[in-house]
Design a protein around this motif. Sequence first.
Motif: not given
Length: 589
Positions: A237-244
């Motif tokens: 999985c991969e996401l943009s515009f996110v924090t840990q």
Amino acid sequence: MLRTHTCGELRIDNVGEEVILTGWVQRLRDKGGMLWIDLRDRYGITQLSFEEGLTPEALLNQARELGREFVIRVVGKVIERESKNDKIPTGAIELKVTKLEVLNAAKLPPFMIEDETDGGDDLRMKYRYLDLRRNPVRRNLELRHRVMRETRNYLDGLYFIEVETPVLIKSTPEGARDFVVPSRMNPGEFYALPQSPQTFKQLLMVSGFDKYYQIVKCFRDEDLRADRQPEFTQIDCELSFVTQEDILNTFEGLIHHLFQKVKGVNLPKMPRMTYADAMRLYGSDKPDTRFGMQFVELNSLVKNKGFKVFDDAELIVGINATGAASYTRKQLDELTDFVKRPQIGATGLVYARVNEDGSVKSSVDKFYAPEDLAEWAAAFNAKPGDLLLVLAGGKDKTRKALNELRLEMGTRLGLRDKDTFSALWVVDFPLLEWDEEMGRFHAMHHPFTSPKPEDLELIDDRPSDIRANAYDMVINGVEVGGGSIRIHDRRLQEQMFRLLGFSNDEAKAQFGFLMEAFEYGAPPHGGIAFGFDRLCSIFGGSDSIRDYIAFPKNNSGRDVMIDAPSPISDAQLDELHIKMRNITAPEKK
Ligand code: ASP
């Protein structure tokens, strides 16, 4: 279809119906006047009956000639059974057969197709397609299917998009060895099979896909163990515009969802533990938190009392094996032998028993007065009946050894029940790991992991103290997933490659495409990957991921059923521009 019902379907309500079933002959019982057959398919077992006098002679004879695992089709009438079997759902009825057709005869299988089989591992692997007919093995794959379906349900619900990435790629440095594939059209050049889709999923973020996942095969050419296969599956999985924080919450949600849907278990919120604490309290970055037995450091209590082993040690650390004071001399010797095994490498084991009257008896009484030992007991919060086990030596090695001893004691004391689940996040991993042999740093997770911004100032003087925005999910002492917030800035990525000992040219040759992509508007992004087979094995309660893979490889990386790997013809080799040196094929295991 050739059938009207499956073998797991008919109930008392169906009595009187004429039906058609198909399946495999599991068992045949001929009692002279009566003959019964257990007919099996994927859904269950239905009993067929034939009765002398009532069943036509020719049909009876036909039934008597059937063998185990014959594939048949029967027409008959559902009747109520005289003696019911409440162990199977179809146990109230049987089928009075009026017509029987053999769809295919079968050789006698090399092992019993029963829940408990007489077939050894090797035989079952060679005939895996027969092993897969057995209930427990089939159920494992059904479980795998449910985990897969629920993973997709959860992620689809959050607008993740599943994108396939290529299998013929260029090597990505995830730390393991690549499997390579020669290119016929590009003489002397090779593809690598992906160890993970890491760089592709990052590029998909640059493309704006925002939330990606893929249930994907990955390949690592490593030595095999029970929880490793050369090809395995990840939920990537991969996401943009996110924090840990966003990532931890999203994927804690995934695992909660899976436990709830697949196991009917509601997991509590997962605690977070820093890597530093995990090492200090458990000597491991994947602590089994089903039980306590946390490490207690004794340096300040035990030094300077004349016991040289402790005086010379960098770390003196122990565990309290609660209730184990009754361990015999022999059992303690066994534990000493256990920690002294070369794989564990401790030089010895110090123990202390807390007696019923509260006094403490240790293996080093010569050096420590009763008051000293009472202080030890207090440090461990030990009660009468407890056993303290203490190791000493270099810090890292001693922690590692005590981790093994803790797990061993957990097993011996029955504290590692497979139906109890304890999950946590381990966070704040170090960015780098020193490789003694190579004399250089490695990325602890992978080179695309971002350092914590507040630690960046350590980059020149104390690089090994830099922490990363990297995290692992651990369940019952198994690392089930791991990921990080990535670097998305070309300059920082270049700096990272330099730190890892890449020259500018090397970095460019290997990862130029990624660094160039970072210059075209790369969003901040991060992700995670879960070991799908491992998750299944945790849900299923087995230590071996092989049980959850339809066609696994054995310990030598072989598929013994199709006999792979295998030599290829000279013509094929020529086409691939490969010259073989004189290799004698290894003996097949
Ligand atoms: N690609 C990483 C791995 O396979 C996971 C991640 O960082 O997302 O371990």
